[in-house]
Design an enzyme around this catalytic site. Structure first.
Site, PDB file in Angstrom:
ATOM      1  N   TYR A 125       0.839  -1.179   0.082  1.00  0.00           N
ATOM      2  CA  TYR A 125      -0.014  -0.054   0.008  1.00  0.00           C
ATOM      3  C   TYR A 125       0.820   1.166   0.018  1.00  0.00           C
ATOM      4  CZ  TYR A 125      -4.238  -2.697   0.833  1.00  0.00           C
ATOM      5  OH  TYR A 125      -5.094  -3.469   0.729  1.00  0.00           O
TER       6      TYR A 125
ATOM      7  N   LYS B 147       4.593 -14.837   3.770  1.00  0.00           N
ATOM      8  CA  LYS B 147       4.775 -15.653   2.499  1.00  0.00           C
ATOM      9  C   LYS B 147       6.257 -15.555   2.399  1.00  0.00           C
ATOM     10  CE  LYS B 147       3.008 -17.906  -0.862  1.00  0.00           C
ATOM     11  NZ  LYS B 147       2.106 -19.109  -0.651  1.00  0.00           N
TER      12      LYS B 147
ATOM     13  N   ASP C  25      -1.485 -18.633   2.968  1.00  0.00           N
ATOM     14  CA  ASP C  25      -2.564 -19.629   2.356  1.00  0.00           C
ATOM     15  C   ASP C  25      -2.937 -20.628   3.400  1.00  0.00           C
ATOM     16  OD1 ASP C  25       0.294 -20.152   1.968  1.00  0.00           O
ATOM     17  OD2 ASP C  25       0.038 -21.149   0.159  1.00  0.00           O
TER      18      ASP C  25
ATOM     19  N   ASP D 264      -5.874  -6.598   5.170  1.00  0.00           N
ATOM     20  CA  ASP D 264      -7.008  -6.258   4.442  1.00  0.00           C
ATOM     21  C   ASP D 264      -7.881  -7.253   4.057  1.00  0.00           C
ATOM     22  OD1 ASP D 264      -8.995  -4.491   3.217  1.00  0.00           O
ATOM     23  OD2 ASP D 264      -7.585  -3.879   1.972  1.00  0.00           O
TER      24      ASP D 264
END
Ligand code: NAI
Length: 333
Positions: A124, A171, A204, A228
């Site tokens: 962002y 991740k 995930d 988010d």
């Protein structure tokens, strides 16, 4: 005691649900002198910016704001006023409690965790450019300073709320440097909190665990984009976007707002669920030091929602925004 706070009604359903929230705060006996300022899509048309300086100045002066949702154009147009607001005021911690509400229809009955989202950087950062025709780059910025401070916020919250674990979501198997740094910072901070377990989950896997066994989580620490997305997933575990409150906290100011957006499909129809913004307002009231009033608001909301007659359309009911608000006001008496 009279308090001062900034009020940003926002776009879409924002004016309806923030009005409901200010009525509830008043009825709870908390005197707030609201300084009303406008931000959002309509403001952009008038002033060429969705976030005029007077909004930031007002929040800098009052130190606290209740904010309705602000719409952001997709694929072009002005930059998100929400992101600008959080970055300009350095509201680095986005905190969203995801808790089962008795009586609110949901697939789960025992969800109780808090999402702590880094609110100022990551994907962002707004750093995107076209390299050549058909190729664009979007930069994910991760800094040690921001990662350490959000990790510390998460562990402090876990300690304060006596929650036994913090799960760092990442991740880092793919984004070895950026998510690797975020995770490394969580590990460093965790050493100062020996009583709290640091869990590490790849995003995930975390998404799957959240829908199969959400009760296992206490505090979820993650970057901006993951936070988010998983906030909306979390909302879906406890009744939907209509019920989940949130706050954006910095060292100088705090802005309280629901997880949900401007819901253009419901705007102006009196059908929006005001719960999320009313509960955000309860958090604001607690932030102002009015702890008992905040608890009364929260209890009045839970009592009202336990009766299906006062549940709005998103919860499967038929109540309007004002019928649910009136029921909450009645329960405050
Ligand atoms: P949204 O959250 O506005 O709506 C998603 C779905 O949830 C819709 O079906 C909507 O009707 C429903 N919903 C949301 N809030 C509800 C409520 N209080 N009561 C009942 N149903 C409710 O998300 P969407 O459609 O992706 O975004 C719409 C606009 O909001 C976009 O311009 C987006 O950028 C903006 N947005 C602003 C946020 C903020 O100001 N913090 C956060 C998220 C989105």
């Amino acid at each position: 005691m009279e308090h001062r706070a900034t009020l940003i009604p926002g776009d879409g359903i924002g004016p309806e649900v923030t009005q409901a929230a200010t009525r509830v705060v008043e009825a709870a006996g908390v005197q707030v002198n609201w300084e009303r300022v406008e931000a959002g899509a309509d403001v952009f048309v008038k002033y060429g910016t969705p976030l005029p300086d007077e909004v930031l100045n007002s929040i800098r002066t009052t130190g606290v704001a209740l904010k309705g949702p602000i719409g952001t154009p997709i694929g072009g147009g002005f930059k998100s006023a929400n992101v600008l607001l959080r970055q300009s005021l350095d509201l680095y911690a986005c905190v969203r409690p995801i808790q089962t509400i008795p009586g609110v229809p949901s697939r789960y009955s025992d969800v109780d965790f808090v999402i702590v989202r880094e609110n100022t950087e990551g994907l962002y950062s707004g750093l995107e450019h076209r390299v050549t025709a058909g190729v664009v780059e979007s930069l994910k910025v991760v800094t040690e300073t921001a990662s350490l401070r959000i990790a510390r916020y998460a562990f402090e919250l876990a300690r304060e709320q006596k929650r036994p674990s913090v799960a760092a979501i990442h991740k880092a198997n793919i984004m070895k440097l950026s998510d690797g740094l975020f995770l490394e910072c969580a590990r460093r901070v965790a050493r100062d909190y020996p009583e709290i377990e640091l869990r590490e989950l790849i995003i995930d896997n975390c998404a799957m665990q959240l829908v199969t066994r959400p009760e296992q989580f206490d505090v979820l620490l993650m970057d901006n984009l993951y936070g988010d997305i998983l906030s909306d997933l979390g909302a879906g575990l406890v009744g939907g976007l209509g019920v989940v409150p949130g706050s954006n906290v910095g060292s100088e100011c705090a802005v309280f707002e629901a997880v949900h957006g401007s819901a253009p499909d419901l705007a102006g129809q009196g059908k929006a669920n005001p719960t999320a913004v009313i509960r955000s307002a309860a958090q604001l009231v607690a932030h102002l030091g009015e702890i008992k009033a905040a608890a009364r608001i929260e209890n009045a909301v839970v009592t009202a929602l336990s009766d299906p007659a006062y549940q709005t359309g998103d919860l499967g009911g038929k109540a309007t925004t004002s019928e649910l608000t009136d029921a909450i006001l009645h329960n405050l008496d």
